[in-house]
Scaffold this active site. Structure first.
Site, PDB file in Angstrom:
ATOM      1  N   GLU A 143       4.091 -17.485  56.240  1.00 55.56           N
ATOM      2  CA  GLU A 143       2.791 -17.217  55.620  1.00 55.56           C
ATOM      3  C   GLU A 143       1.897 -16.722  56.747  1.00 55.56           C
ATOM      4  O   GLU A 143       1.426 -17.504  57.566  1.00 55.56           O
ATOM      5  CB  GLU A 143       2.251 -18.481  54.956  1.00 55.56           C
ATOM      6  CG  GLU A 143       1.188 -18.213  53.905  1.00 55.56           C
ATOM      7  CD  GLU A 143      -0.202 -18.167  54.507  1.00 55.56           C
ATOM      8  OE1 GLU A 143      -0.692 -17.025  54.722  1.00 55.56           O
ATOM      9  OE2 GLU A 143      -0.779 -19.217  54.757  1.00 55.56           O
ATOM     10  N   ASN A 198      -6.419 -24.330  60.661  1.00 58.13           N
ATOM     11  CA  ASN A 198      -7.583 -24.160  59.783  1.00 58.13           C
ATOM     12  C   ASN A 198      -7.585 -25.042  58.542  1.00 58.13           C
ATOM     13  O   ASN A 198      -8.643 -25.361  58.000  1.00 58.13           O
ATOM     14  CB  ASN A 198      -7.745 -22.686  59.388  1.00 58.13           C
ATOM     15  CG  ASN A 198      -6.508 -22.098  58.756  1.00 58.13           C
ATOM     16  OD1 ASN A 198      -5.401 -22.630  58.878  1.00 58.13           O
ATOM     17  ND2 ASN A 198      -6.678 -20.979  58.070  1.00 58.13           N
ATOM     18  N   GLU A 240       5.084 -20.747  48.857  1.00 62.78           N
ATOM     19  CA  GLU A 240       4.825 -22.176  48.965  1.00 62.78           C
ATOM     20  C   GLU A 240       4.066 -22.629  47.732  1.00 62.78           C
ATOM     21  O   GLU A 240       3.153 -21.943  47.275  1.00 62.78           O
ATOM     22  CB  GLU A 240       4.034 -22.492  50.232  1.00 62.78           C
ATOM     23  CG  GLU A 240       4.819 -22.181  51.503  1.00 62.78           C
ATOM     24  CD  GLU A 240       4.083 -22.552  52.771  1.00 62.78           C
ATOM     25  OE1 GLU A 240       4.732 -23.028  53.707  1.00 62.78           O
ATOM     26  OE2 GLU A 240       2.844 -22.363  52.818  1.00 62.78           O
ATOM     27  N   CYS A 258      -6.728 -17.418  55.776  1.00 64.01           N
ATOM     28  CA  CYS A 258      -5.979 -16.174  55.571  1.00 64.01           C
ATOM     29  C   CYS A 258      -6.290 -15.576  54.205  1.00 64.01           C
ATOM     30  O   CYS A 258      -6.099 -14.376  53.990  1.00 64.01           O
ATOM     31  CB  CYS A 258      -4.486 -16.423  55.715  1.00 64.01           C
ATOM     32  SG  CYS A 258      -3.852 -17.700  54.628  1.00 64.01           S
TER      33      CYS A 258
END
Length: 486
Positions: A259, A160, A467, A293
């Site tokens: 993640e 994505n 991250e 997300c």
């Protein structure tokens, strides 16, 4: 397809990048990359086998010691050089993302800016890796704490955000002194291949970065994860796949960064500024066509403001234009494939069957491509699938609440805990939400909060590790303690 698009696709290597060279799959296999707006094949590229994956790990392992010993300033300059190249060629990178992923060109351009920033940020962090020195409490010796690269890493990226998810993993790994094998998503691998050409041009030594594209991620990743030379696994994707990878990583006790999925609540209190909340909702829900997300999933709106909020967002949604992301004025592109459309439609149908009210959209348009209308539904009943599962599409679902306690309970009623959004003019309430919402990130009166300088990650089943930010490089460093007696 335009001449510009064809030329760009021809310039992207359709091979594996292993040991600094572009090589075919050992078995000679290929996979097709499709344009989700038309269903047409964009390019056929190498389809890696498990043996190709091990070849990539061989290259990363062979380069590991030299790269770890490379001066931090040199590592940082290569990252900065790649940032400069990507910035100069931002139009190419944006167009490539739009072709393979479908997002509007303006959003792809925004992702280039965001993704490039990880290269610049970690080019600066490379020279700031530090430890500490001091006397032990007993006064009998000196404590030295130092940081060392963890070793070869496998980085698995999603479809994505093809550029930003690659740079968000590659940049801190390289800054820390780790070599990497990158496995991009089967659906959007071209952007990562393009990025590899920039790293090579910037002078990255052979074997430090390796890219393998494959139609069988599990088969290719499995042997790499099982190999004792691998010391780090970083994955962005679904919670279901993340659980399996964590189990595999446990065999060799790998450092992991995960993640995973999200189910973000978007809470609008009665004292919120309506215009600000609506603007935030548009960004939090419809950016990237809802395929993020971090996308707001459950709009939890105070009963006193629910009707005007729903009316305002429906009015804004009514101005959206569907189409191929390269077309002028388009702000809603296709979903990634027809399966994604099917899932979104099933979630909408389930909510409507349970008694939700359709305010806007709610159908597949009659056109070629994997499109779904931007949709607003209200009065979403408890128990609806759309409140439990990630929508990953342009659907805004509203539930109402009366009290702050009820809002918090609704927001926390999920296995996920990635991000939350809160809209209120009450500063004290805003601070309470920071403490009470079970998420790793929170946007207060904003609908987009990702930033290279901030730690990105969640709690509960939304993942492990962070991250970005100062924290991001530590995911690729191990701490070593040394005692020197007086």
């Amino acid at each position: 397809m335009t001449t510009t698009e064809s030329a760009l696709l021809d310039a992207v290597p359709g091979l594996l990048f292993i040991g600094g060279e572009w090589v075919p799959s050992e078995a000679g296999r290929t996979l097709d990359v499709f344009d989700p707006a038309t269903g047409r094949v964009l390019k056929s590229i190498a389809d890696a086998t498990p043996a190709d994956g091990i070849r990539a790990l061989d290259a990363a392992a062979a380069a590991a010691d030299d790269w770890a010993a490379t001066a931090p300033r040199v590592r940082g300059e290569i990252l900065r050089g790649t940032f400069d190249l990507l910035t100069r060629r931002s139009d190419e990178a944006a167009l490539l993302m739009t072709l393979e992923m479908g997002k509007p060109l303006a959003e792809s351009a925004g992702e280039v800016v965001y993704g490039a920033e990880f290269l610049r940020w970690f080019s600066e962090e490379a020279v700031r890796i530090s430890g500490r020195f001091g006397q032990n409490p007993e006064g009998t010796g000196q404590i030295i704490v130092s940081q060392r690269p963890v070793g070869p890493a496998l980085l698995i990226t999603p479809w994505n955000f093809p550029l930003a998810m690659a740079t968000r993993k590659i940049a801190p790994a390289l800054a820390a002194g780790c070599t990497v094998v990158v496995k991009p998503a089967e659906l959007t691998p071209l952007t990562t291949l393009y990025l590899a050409t920039l790293f090579r041009e910037a002078g990255l030594p052979a074997g430090v970065l390796n890219v393998i594209t494959t139609s069988n991620s599990a088969a290719v990743s499995g042997p790499i994860i099982a190999d004792p030379r691998l010391r780090k696994l970083s994955f962005t994707g679904s919670t279901a796949v993340g659980r399996k990878l964590i189990a595999q990583a446990a065999e060799n006790v790998l450092r992991t960064s995960m993640e995973l999925g999200g189910n973000a609540p978007f809470i609008v209190f009665g004292d919120a500024d309506l215009d600000t909340a609506v603007q935030g909702a548009m960004a939090a829900k419809f950016r990237n066509i809802g395929q993020a997300c971090t996308a707001a999933n459950r709009f939890i709106v105070h009963r006193s403001i629910a009707a005007p909020f729903a009316e305002a967002v429906a009015e804004r949604v009514g101005t959206f234009t569907l189409g191929r992301g390269t077309e002028p004025g388009v702000n809603i592109g296709p979903l990634i494939n027809d399966s994604a459309v099917d899932k979104v439609d099933e979630l909408v149908r389930d909510a409507l069957d349970r008694g939700a009210r359709l305010v806007a959209g709610g159908h597949r348009p009659e056109r070629i491509g994997s499109f779904y209308e931007p949709t607003v539904i209200t009065n979403t009943p408890a128990g609806s699938d759309i409140l439990r599962e990630e929508i990953f599409g342009p659907v805004l679902s509203i539930v109402e609440f009366d009290t702050e306690e009820e809002a918090v309970a609704l927001a926390n009623d999920t296995q996920y805990g990635l991000v939350s959004y809160v809209f209120t003019e009450n500063l004290a309430r805003g601070h309470r939400m920071i403490e009470r919402l079970d998420t790793g990130m929170m946007g207060l009166n904003v609908g987009v909060l990702s930033n290279a300088a901030a730690p990105f990650g969640g709690v509960k089943q939304s993942g492990l590790g962070r991250e970005g930010g100062a924290e991001g490089i530590h995911e690729y460093l191990s701490t070593k303690y040394t005692l020197i007696p007086n």
